[in-house]
Design an enzyme around this catalytic site. Structure first.
Site, PDB file in Angstrom:
ATOM      1  N   ARG A 149     -32.013  -7.183 -35.795  1.00 31.09           N
ATOM      2  CA  ARG A 149     -32.418  -5.549 -35.310  1.00 31.09           C
ATOM      3  C   ARG A 149     -32.840  -4.484 -36.789  1.00 31.09           C
ATOM      4  O   ARG A 149     -32.589  -3.040 -36.752  1.00 31.09           O
ATOM      5  CB  ARG A 149     -32.521  -4.819 -34.283  1.00 31.09           C
ATOM      6  CG  ARG A 149     -32.676  -4.986 -32.978  1.00 31.09           C
ATOM      7  CD  ARG A 149     -33.395  -5.377 -32.266  1.00 31.09           C
ATOM      8  NE  ARG A 149     -33.272  -6.395 -31.375  1.00 31.09           N
ATOM      9  CZ  ARG A 149     -32.878  -6.953 -30.527  1.00 31.09           C
ATOM     10  NH1 ARG A 149     -33.297  -7.944 -31.968  1.00 31.09           N
ATOM     11  NH2 ARG A 149     -33.389  -7.653 -29.289  1.00 31.09           N
ATOM     12  N   CYS A 196     -33.567  -1.656 -25.143  1.00 29.40           N
ATOM     13  CA  CYS A 196     -32.424  -1.419 -24.877  1.00 29.40           C
ATOM     14  C   CYS A 196     -32.149  -0.161 -26.096  1.00 29.40           C
ATOM     15  O   CYS A 196     -33.358   0.010 -27.113  1.00 29.40           O
ATOM     16  CB  CYS A 196     -31.711  -2.049 -25.829  1.00 29.40           C
ATOM     17  SG  CYS A 196     -31.523  -3.491 -23.694  1.00 29.40           S
TER      18      CYS A 196
END
Ligand code: FAD
Ligand code: EPU
Length: 265
Positions: A149, A196
């Protein structure tokens, strides 16, 4: 080029965020002009928590030529990833299946190295064109420091287009992979969210930790820790950034989790 005052809650998937000046650019020349003063780049707004006060900088959105794509050539950074996943599958081109269900623009997916356990954006890239300091420069993926990420684009760099690494595979094989990824996402909520909220700590699941901490269903105003998946904060309707930040604070008070979202400003 269109310049308008907007509320960023209308341009983020979480549906939260105050005023900003939105600069929609359709050509390279417009991009040059838009970047002459301090700016931020908006993708599809699916990993952002924008504060209620909004942002002072110009917010640039890529449209027009930046949304054009050719799966075997250049793909504009403003193109929507879900569309590409679908089109590639239809064309018998494999490589994007792991990105099914990620509501990003290509540029945002590159910047975040979006992914699932079935694959990341970085795996699907052959080359990335970035605009910064007045120049359009092409990078190889290994030059962009991709990790979980994360990426290391040049400061202020704007991804303008990419070349994808796709290979021809039988349609059934691609469909089978898509079904597998889809099944793995079944437990994720359908309500407004930004995916998320936290990164998974190495070897652990933030969602499970939040679940075990008893936070599911915790609510501040219209912001709620999803009862379906602990790592999703959902907007039940009129949540503000203040509500969402308070939920994040309560979780982080007890659990040492690192935010995956970007908070503006
Ligand atoms: P934005 O949220 O608009 O921006 C994110 C960052 O990218 C900002 O820093 C922005 O400035 C920068 N950026 C955007 N465009 C460019 C550009 N052209 N050049 C340079 N920088 C740019 N993420 C996952 O990784 N895996 C998942 O499975 C996943 N599932 C999700 C499911 C849902 C329902 C939702 C709402 C989100 C999910 N996400 C997931 C989070 C999100 O989709 C990703 O982080 C995605 O990469 C964000 O892309 P975006 O285009 O929306 O970027
Ligand atoms: N779990 C719980 N309770 C919960 C949530 C999860 O016990 O409330 C358990 C699950 O049962 C499972 C484990 O935790 O055993 C992992 O959960 P899941 O498979 O849902 O994956 P995740 O680690 O929570 C990651 C990514 C998602 C991605 C999925 C699918 C992160 C932070 N999250 O979730 O990405 O879609 O895998 O591969 O890396 C995102 O980054 O925004 C995102 C949604």
């Amino acid at each position: 080029m269109r310049v308008e005052r907007v509320l960023l809650k209308d341009h983020t998937t979480l549906g939260v965020g105050g005023p900003a000046e939105l600069w929609t650019v359709e050509t390279r020349e417009e991009l040059r002009r838009a970047t002459e003063a301090p700016y931020r780049v908006l993708g599809n707004g699916s990993n952002l928590l924008v504060r209620d006060e909004g942002v002072p900088e110009r917010v640039i959105r890529l449209a027009g030529e930046f949304q054009a794509y050719d799966l075997r050539g250049w793909v504009g950074a403003g193109a929507l990833l879900p569309l590409l996943v679908q089109e590639a599958a239809r064309a018998g081109l494999s490589g994007l299946e792991g990105l099914l269900g990620i509501p990003a623009q290509v540029g945002g997916a590159v910047r975040m190295n979006a992914g699932t356990r079935f694959g990341e954006m970085a795996d699907a890239l052959e080359a990335v064109e970035v605009y910064h300091e007045g120049r359009f420069q092409v990078y190889l993926p290994e030059e962009l420091g991709f990790g979980y990420r994360t990426s290391r684009l040049p400061p202020g760099g704007i991804v303008t287009r990419v070349r994808l690494r796709l290979r021809e595979r039988p349609l059934e094989e691609i469909q089978r992979r898509l079904a597998e990824v889809d099944a793995a996402r079944k437990g994720q909520p359908k309500r407004k969210s930004a995916g998320c909220a936290f990164k998974n700590p190495p070897g652990q699941s933030a969602g499970r930790l939040i679940d075990e901490g008893g936070f599911k269903g915790l609510r501040v105003g219209d912001a709620m820790v999803s009862p379906e998946h602990g790592n999703f904060i959902v907007n039940l309707g009129r949540a503000t950034a203040k509500d969402v930040l308070e939920l994040l604070r309560r979780i982080q008070e007890e659990l040492p989790l690192e935010l995956e979202w970007e908070v503006w400003p």
